[in-house]
Design a protein around this motif. Structure first.
Motif: not given
Length: 424
Positions: A287-314
């Motif tokens: 889902d390109p829209l969902k993917s790019v919005l997820l990526l934009e939310s990850l960019l300013p995050s700290e590594p630990r928080r990004a790990d938690e978010i990505l774990g729900q999808f990948l």
């Protein structure tokens, strides 16, 4: 009987052409695989949408912002080809020779074939000129040949009816009257053009070559990409051949951002793998829209928080790859800007201000019901009043105004100011 024979000949040629085309495709598939055909289809498809910001992808069409692809009208095409008189004379000459080629059965062989080829060449490039200024250079070949052929025919017509020197003199006057305004215009144009790479740029490029590591990556706008590759011998984020990629959006976002943290997070991703992080996420989410919005939310995050978010999808392996692209330290990189970029800011800002919500709405408003569109964006975390407003705008706005609705341009109204060093 004569018409039947002619029709049979035409059918035979069409059948031969069809057979040759099919065999060519089979040959390409057998020895080159599908990639050449996919590339050909992509190039043809892109050429149809040069002047449209919105294409089938969610990413902006960079060609829409390229100055050389500005659409032209007939007067501008004629003036760019010399002047109106010469251009119209060339077209009339082309029509005359094409009509004569079709009407005269004795006109066979190379003359007949080259006339048809040049007419098709002119028609294809003339249509392309309405898509962009750069294509005017390609119509000069057929128009020049037909105009030259007309002058030659005029000389051949005058030669038996006038003295040799008189015929030559009249022809010479025609040639000079055609050539003088064109040469004058060409000379004035040549005098007004300066090289894009000047001495300052050339010295900087050599400085990069001599003083940076071989594996260094140069971060800049695509206009300068080939210079860094050819003169400095360094890798780049993107260049003239790869400008119509998502990297243009990300770099434009960098140039617009007021947040150093955001800038560094985007540049780290680009230097580690271009748009690879998005491709990995979207290959799983699809889902390109969902993917790019997820990526934009990850960019300013700290590594630990990004790990938690990505774990729900990948899955773990893909998650680890994306985290590496987003947070690992890349090869040594240099960010370079140039004063001319100030005047490119309208194009750069149009790409950097790209609104994915509006893109989604514009692409789907004719295919889906209102509730489907609005509910989907609200599920992605969008504010309900904003979603309703975007829907109403997309519903009411004329298609010809979509380009200006999806994104906005910014520009500087002052000259460049001297920088001030602060906090190193």
């Amino acid at each position: 009987k004569k018409n039947e024979d002619t029709l049979a000949e035409i059918k035979g040629r069409i059948a031969s052409l069809a057979s040759f085309t099919v065999l060519s495709f089979i040959w390409i598939l057998a020895f080159g695989g599908r990639e050449p055909l996919i590339a050909l289809f992509k190039n043809v498809s892109e050429s149809l949408f040069l002047n449209k910001a919105l294409i089938s992808s969610i990413w902006p069409n960079v060609y829409y912002t390229v100055g050389e692809l500005k659409p032209f009208n007939f007067n501008e095409i004629a003036n760019s080809s010399g002047n109106k008189v010469i251009f119209i004379s060339s077209i009339l000459a082309m029509c005359f020779f094409f009509w004569r080629t079709l009407a005269d059965k004795t006109c066979k062989g190379f003359k007949r074939e080259i006339t048809i080829v040049l007419v098709l060449w002119f028609l294809a490039m003339f249509i392309a000129c309405f898509k962009g200024i750069r294509f005017t250079m390609f119509i000069l070949v057929p128009t020049g040949i037909f105009l030259g052929r007309l002058v030659n025919e005029a000389y051949e017509y005058l030669k038996p009816r006038q003295k040799k020197w008189e015929a030559l003199g009249i022809t010479l006057v025609i040639v000079i009257s055609i050539a003088f305004p064109v040469c004058k215009k060409a000379n004035n144009t040549a005098k007004s053009i300066i090289p894009l790479i000047d001495d300052s740029w050339y010295s900087v490029l050599n400085l990069i070559k001599d003083r940076t590591p071989q594996e260094a990556i140069i971060n800049s706008w695509w206009d300068f990409g080939d210079w860094f590759k050819v003169v400095a011998g360094r890798r780049v984020i993107f260049d003239g051949q790869s400008k119509n990629t998502p990297q243009a959006y990300w770099m434009a976002k960098v140039l617009l951002s007021g947040s150093e943290k955001e800038v560094l997070s985007v540049l780290r991703m680009l230097n580690n793998g271009g748009n690879r992080a998005f491709e990995i996420i979207d290959s799983h989410i699809k889902d390109p829209l969902k993917s790019v919005l997820l990526l934009e939310s990850l960019l300013p995050s700290e590594p630990r928080r990004a790990d938690e978010i990505l774990g729900q999808f990948l899955p773990p392996d893909k998650k680890a790859h994306v985290l590496k692209l987003l947070f690992d330290k890349p090869a040594q990189a240099y960010f370079i800007v140039d004063p001319s970029m100030q005047f490119k800011m309208p194009a750069i800002s149009y790409l950097g201000n790209w609104d994915f919500d509006k893109v989604y709405m514009a692409q789907n408003i004719k295919r889906k019901e209102k509730n489907q569109l609005t509910d989907y964006l609200i599920k992605l975390g969008r504010n309900n009043p904003d979603v309703q407003r975007i829907y109403q705008e997309a519903f009411l706005i004329p298609e010809k105004n979509l380009n200006d609705w999806i994104s906005q341009r910014s520009q500087f109204y002052s000259g460049l100011s001297n920088g001030i060093k602060k906090d190193n």
